[in-house]
Write a protein that holds these residues in place. Structure first.
Motif, PDB file in Angstrom:
ATOM      1  N   VAL A   1       8.612   0.419  14.327  1.00 52.34           N
ATOM      2  CA  VAL A   1       8.759   1.799  13.942  1.00 52.34           C
ATOM      3  C   VAL A   1       7.420   2.392  13.841  1.00 52.34           C
ATOM      4  CG1 VAL A   1       9.783   3.423  11.936  1.00 52.34           C
ATOM      5  CG2 VAL A   1      10.662   1.010  12.189  1.00 52.34           C
TER       6      VAL A   1
ATOM      7  N   PRO B   1       0.940  -0.779  13.618  1.00 53.46           N
ATOM      8  CA  PRO B   1       0.881  -0.255  15.284  1.00 53.46           C
ATOM      9  C   PRO B   1       0.306  -1.220  16.134  1.00 53.46           C
ATOM     10  CG  PRO B   1      -0.945   0.807  13.835  1.00 53.46           C
ATOM     11  CD  PRO B   1      -0.199  -0.072  12.784  1.00 53.46           C
TER      12      PRO B   1
ATOM     13  N   VAL C   1      -0.064 -12.538  10.253  1.00 56.78           N
ATOM     14  CA  VAL C   1       0.877 -12.297   9.216  1.00 56.78           C
ATOM     15  C   VAL C   1       2.328 -12.825   9.645  1.00 56.78           C
ATOM     16  CG1 VAL C   1       1.788 -11.119   7.041  1.00 56.78           C
ATOM     17  CG2 VAL C   1      -0.444 -11.361   7.387  1.00 56.78           C
TER      18      VAL C   1
ATOM     19  N   GLY D   1       0.931  -1.205  -0.023  1.00 55.32           N
ATOM     20  CA  GLY D   1      -0.138   0.058  -0.054  1.00 55.32           C
ATOM     21  C   GLY D   1       0.758   1.233  -0.058  1.00 55.32           C
ATOM     22  N   ASN D   2       0.496   2.155   0.608  1.00 49.82           N
ATOM     23  CA  ASN D   2       1.082   3.590   0.709  1.00 49.82           C
ATOM     24  C   ASN D   2       2.550   3.566   1.140  1.00 49.82           C
ATOM     25  OD1 ASN D   2      -0.847   5.460  -0.286  1.00 49.82           O
ATOM     26  ND2 ASN D   2      -2.034   4.873   1.362  1.00 49.82           N
ATOM     27  N   LEU D   3       2.487   2.865   2.431  1.00 49.40           N
ATOM     28  CA  LEU D   3       4.073   2.736   2.950  1.00 49.40           C
ATOM     29  C   LEU D   3       4.916   1.825   2.322  1.00 49.40           C
ATOM     30  CD1 LEU D   3       5.319   3.911   5.475  1.00 49.40           C
ATOM     31  CD2 LEU D   3       4.219   2.265   6.934  1.00 49.40           C
TER      32      LEU D   3
ATOM     33  N   ILE E   1       1.102  -3.667   6.666  1.00 48.61           N
ATOM     34  CA  ILE E   1      -0.173  -4.243   6.516  1.00 48.61           C
ATOM     35  C   ILE E   1      -1.076  -3.641   7.634  1.00 48.61           C
ATOM     36  CG2 ILE E   1       0.610  -6.172   5.324  1.00 48.61           C
ATOM     37  CD1 ILE E   1       0.119  -7.782   7.755  1.00 48.61           C
ATOM     38  N   PRO E   2      -2.417  -3.900   7.353  1.00 47.86           N
ATOM     39  CA  PRO E   2      -3.306  -3.320   8.426  1.00 47.86           C
ATOM     40  C   PRO E   2      -3.154  -4.092   9.727  1.00 47.86           C
ATOM     41  CG  PRO E   2      -4.428  -3.771   6.529  1.00 47.86           C
ATOM     42  CD  PRO E   2      -2.889  -4.208   6.234  1.00 47.86           C
TER      43      PRO E   2
ATOM     44  N   ASP F   1       1.366  -8.801  -1.509  1.00 49.19           N
ATOM     45  CA  ASP F   1       0.059  -8.164  -1.093  1.00 49.19           C
ATOM     46  C   ASP F   1      -0.962  -9.157  -1.364  1.00 49.19           C
ATOM     47  OD1 ASP F   1      -0.778  -5.002  -0.498  1.00 49.19           O
ATOM     48  OD2 ASP F   1      -2.226  -6.202  -1.100  1.00 49.19           O
TER      49      ASP F   1
ATOM     50  N   PHE G   1       5.944  -2.053  11.055  1.00 46.74           N
ATOM     51  CA  PHE G   1       5.244  -0.678  10.861  1.00 46.74           C
ATOM     52  C   PHE G   1       3.858  -0.841  11.440  1.00 46.74           C
ATOM     53  CE2 PHE G   1       8.526   2.032   8.904  1.00 46.74           C
ATOM     54  CZ  PHE G   1       9.351   0.975   8.438  1.00 46.74           C
TER      55      PHE G   1
ATOM     56  N   LEU H   1       5.668   6.035  13.595  1.00 50.42           N
ATOM     57  CA  LEU H   1       6.014   7.277  13.558  1.00 50.42           C
ATOM     58  C   LEU H   1       5.010   8.142  14.239  1.00 50.42           C
ATOM     59  CD1 LEU H   1       6.214   7.607   9.672  1.00 50.42           C
ATOM     60  CD2 LEU H   1       7.934   7.374  11.268  1.00 50.42           C
TER      61      LEU H   1
END
Ligand code: NAI
Length: 215
Positions: A192, A178, A161, A92-94, A153-154, A116, A176, A194
């Protein structure tokens, strides 16, 4: 060989030393004293000496540090003299932003696969690497050496996963999503977040505001 029980605070500071030394090298600086380095980095000279003493010093009395040598040695300590193959899970975006960033390769991190679940993304190429369907991951792992998996991923999907990645042989996850991943102890997870970094910034802004500092 240096002591393996180096505090995580020191390890956290090493990439910053590495970055500054890299900049000095680019500017053809051959040697630097801990005092000069401390002024540049805004840490005390004694902190620098203490940190680097963990690894046997590298400095010479009256000479300072040889920039190239120190850069190379810190790179070795950080494992940057090796090459790592990285896969990205979630294009996706990230995930795409990470794949588009070329500087990781300069540090030895090579994106070798992007996966994906969304069929609409499959076949799209990012810097020459085609996004593949996640179902192909198992086969991919059999024929490729993969050292690190980036998880973009979400958050709801991340724990399962991550567990699947571990069962396929992944030992290092750059997470990444959260959420905390509860994985076996021998699996390294680097989170990580942000947003957490932004929260520290907002805390500092708020504290400055409350103390009446002009911002
Ligand atoms: P996005 O929605 O653009 O991309 C997520 C991708 O994951 C989608 O392409 C989706 O098809 C794919 N996906 C979903 N389930 C999957 C599975 N089981 N296997 C493989 N791929 C799967 O989301 P975005 O903005 O890229 O964010 C991705 C994750 O990163 C989210 O968890 C978000 O919260 C997190 N994030 C974290 C940041 C940080 O600082 N750590 C900053 C920005 C986002």
């Amino acid at each position: 060989m240096y002591d393996k029980t180096i505090s995580s605070a020191v390890i956290k500071r090493l990439p910053r030393y590495y970055r500054y030394l890299g900049e000095l090298l680019e500017n053809d600086v051959v040697r630097i004293s801990s005092k000069e380095l401390s002024e540049k980095m805004n840490v005390t000279a004694s902190q620098i000496r203490q940190d680097l003493n963990n690894f046997g010093g590298f400095g010479q009395q009256g000479y300072g540090y040889n920039v190239e040598y120190l850069y190379t040695e810190i790179g070795k300590i950080l494992g940057l003299d090796k090459k790592y193959n990285v896969i990205i899970i979630g294009a996706g975006n990230l995930g795409q932003a990470l794949a588009n960033y070329t500087d990781f390769e300069r540090r030895g991190f090579y994106i070798c696969g992007i996966f994906d679940v969304n069929p609409r993304l499959i076949g799209i190429s990012i810097r020459g690497i085609e996004i593949r369907l996640i179902d192909e991951l198992e086969e991919f792992m059999k024929t490729n050496t993969v050292n690190i998996a980036a998880l973009t991923i979400p958050k709801a999907k991340a724990p399962q996963v991550a567990a699947d990645l571990v069962s396929l042989g992944i030992h290092a996850i750059w997470n990444f999503a959260p959420t905390d991943l509860n994985l076996p102890k021998d699996v390294m997870v680097e989170n990580v977040h942000l947003a957490e970094s932004l929260m520290r910034l907002s805390y500092n802004l708020k504290a400055a505001e409350e103390s009446g500092e002009s911002i």
